[in-house]
Design a protein around this motif. Structure first.
Motif, PDB file in Angstrom:
ATOM      1  N   PHE A  75       0.438  -6.741   3.015  1.00  0.00           N
ATOM      2  CA  PHE A  75      -0.801  -6.947   3.759  1.00  0.00           C
ATOM      3  C   PHE A  75      -1.573  -8.072   3.067  1.00  0.00           C
ATOM      4  O   PHE A  75      -1.917  -7.955   1.882  1.00  0.00           O
ATOM      5  N   VAL A  80       0.430  -8.976   8.386  1.00  0.00           N
ATOM      6  CA  VAL A  80       1.407  -8.036   7.844  1.00  0.00           C
ATOM      7  C   VAL A  80       2.744  -8.763   7.768  1.00  0.00           C
ATOM      8  O   VAL A  80       3.209  -9.312   8.770  1.00  0.00           O
ATOM      9  N   HIS A 137       0.820  -1.215   0.000  1.00  0.00           N
ATOM     10  CA  HIS A 137       0.000   0.000   0.000  1.00  0.00           C
ATOM     11  C   HIS A 137       0.855   1.266   0.000  1.00  0.00           C
ATOM     12  O   HIS A 137       0.489   2.270   0.590  1.00  0.00           O
ATOM     13  N   ASP A 172      -6.352  -6.997   8.497  1.00  0.00           N
ATOM     14  CA  ASP A 172      -6.086  -6.639   7.104  1.00  0.00           C
ATOM     15  C   ASP A 172      -7.331  -6.023   6.511  1.00  0.00           C
ATOM     16  O   ASP A 172      -8.425  -6.538   6.656  1.00  0.00           O
ATOM     17  N   ALA A 230      -1.908   4.247   0.603  1.00  0.00           N
ATOM     18  CA  ALA A 230      -1.875   4.161   2.060  1.00  0.00           C
ATOM     19  C   ALA A 230      -3.042   4.884   2.707  1.00  0.00           C
ATOM     20  O   ALA A 230      -3.482   5.948   2.253  1.00  0.00           O
ATOM     21  N   ARG A 283      -1.124  -0.556  11.597  1.00  0.00           N
ATOM     22  CA  ARG A 283      -0.735  -1.964  11.566  1.00  0.00           C
ATOM     23  C   ARG A 283       0.770  -2.118  11.368  1.00  0.00           C
ATOM     24  O   ARG A 283       1.388  -3.043  11.896  1.00  0.00           O
ATOM     25  N   LEU A 284       1.343  -1.216  10.587  1.00  0.00           N
ATOM     26  CA  LEU A 284       2.795  -1.240  10.443  1.00  0.00           C
ATOM     27  C   LEU A 284       3.459  -0.938  11.783  1.00  0.00           C
ATOM     28  O   LEU A 284       4.460  -1.558  12.144  1.00  0.00           O
ATOM     29  N   SER A 311      -7.145  -4.956   3.144  1.00  0.00           N
ATOM     30  CA  SER A 311      -6.930  -4.909   1.697  1.00  0.00           C
ATOM     31  C   SER A 311      -8.007  -5.664   0.971  1.00  0.00           C
ATOM     32  O   SER A 311      -8.662  -6.532   1.515  1.00  0.00           O
ATOM     33  N   HIS A 370      -3.182   1.477   7.687  1.00  0.00           N
ATOM     34  CA  HIS A 370      -1.988   0.719   7.304  1.00  0.00           C
ATOM     35  C   HIS A 370      -0.791   1.124   8.162  1.00  0.00           C
ATOM     36  O   HIS A 370       0.054   0.291   8.497  1.00  0.00           O
ATOM     37  N   LEU A 384       6.255   1.540   3.944  1.00  0.00           N
ATOM     38  CA  LEU A 384       5.139   0.743   3.426  1.00  0.00           C
ATOM     39  C   LEU A 384       5.514  -0.070   2.192  1.00  0.00           C
ATOM     40  O   LEU A 384       4.829  -1.040   1.867  1.00  0.00           O
TER      41      LEU A 384
END
Length: 313
Positions: free
Chosen positions: A178, A183, A78, A311, A82, A89-90, A313, A86, A173
């Motif tokens: 994802f 992740v 992403h 997730d 982004a 989660r990162l 995505s 995201h 990123l």
């Protein structure tokens, strides 16, 4: 002067020699890309793997490696799509990575670059056979002045950082996949010992000019703080260190925010990137070679490259 074709043939021989150190059957070796490193795709009975041949003195004069074999991983990147979720989660994955690194006892033969002031601004690195100190002198005058200003600002900050340990050192990123609630962190080329705050600063570097940058920053911090304490008292002076690696126009590790050509198999947001798999021992020295040692199995690869998150995505 060696031609590009001859150099590629030499690198291919290195890749073939590296493959012989892994429990993989013979297969077809296909050239993928040539950049900071040179990569080939190996297709055999065990599936597809990526063979990455490292440029000499990839991590300076004292730390070197020859090649690595990586496995393909599914997921979406992403980098150009982004959303704050995201970054959150990162941040959670980053904190889990740091927690695991703190608890993991490295073996005696474990050698990684130390991301200290000398590595960023001194004469540790080698670029195209040119010592870093000589490279800095090749910068245009105005940029060189800016570079030295960052150098001076970062000296005390790096020396007094209170949370120092093993870091990814390229955790943006573009290096996170994802996929189905997971992740997956990839591209550990620059992994070494350094200030944990650097991982945070670099994660936000590509988003610095967006009007919604504060939302991304807050999301990243929230994700990190869900697992560990984060002191951002020096936040405003940490980003220049990421800038020093991205604006000088030299090969990695200074150019850290561009997508690594050796790790990509598709367009941004598309399928499949790769991640570090196993490392064989170096028979010549009786110790592991590659970016991470054979003892990576003891780290549990799942903790290093497959970190469970939600997730979207």
């Amino acid at each position: 002067m060696v031609s590009g074709r001859a150099d590629l043939a030499r690198l291919r021989r290195v890749a073939v020699a590296a493959l012989a150190q892994y429990p993989l059957a013979e297969g077809r070796l296909t050239f993928v890309s040539h950049g900071e490193n040179t990569t080939f795709r190996h297709d055999g009975a065990e599936g597809s793997h990526l063979v990455r041949v490292h440029r000499p003195q990839r991590h300076g004069r004292a730390v070197d490696s020859t090649a690595a074999v990586l496995r393909w991983m599914d997921g979406r990147i992403h980098e150009t799509s982004a959303r704050p979720v995201h970054l959150r989660r990162l941040g959670e994955a980053m904190a889990r990575l740091h927690d695991h690194a703190d608890a993991w006892p490295p073996p005696a033969e474990f050698v990684r670059i130390r991301w200290d002031h000398e590595a960023f601004f001194g004469d540790v690195m080698v670029y195209g056979g040119i010592a870093a100190a000589d490279c800095w002198e090749l910068l245009p005058g105005q940029l060189r002045v800016r570079f030295r200003e960052v150098d001076q600002r970062m000296a005390d900050l790096i020396a007094t950082a209170d949370d120092v340990g093993l870091i990814h050192a390229d955790l943006h990123l573009g290096n996170a996949l994802f996929h189905r609630g997971v992740v997956k962190l990839i591209d550990f080329d620059d992994c070494g010992t350094g200030p944990r705050l650097y991982d945070l600063a670099l994660a936000l570097w590509e988003l610095r000019d967006r009007p919604d940058h504060p939302a991304f920053r807050d999301a990243l911090l929230a994700g990190c703080r869900a697992r560990r304490d984060v002191d951002v008292g020096t936040w405003t002076t940490s980003s220049p260190c990421a800038r020093s690696r991205s604006t000088c126009g030299t090969p990695a590790p200074l150019r850290s925010t561009a997508r690594s050509p050796h790790a990509s198999t598709g367009s941004t947001g598309g399928p499949s990137r790769c991640s570090t798999s196993c490392r064989p021992p170096d028979p010549a020295r009786g110790r592991p070679f590659g970016l991470l040692p054979a003892a990576v199995r003891g780290w549990t690869l799942a903790e290093w490259s497959t970190l469970s998150q939600s997730d979207s995505s």
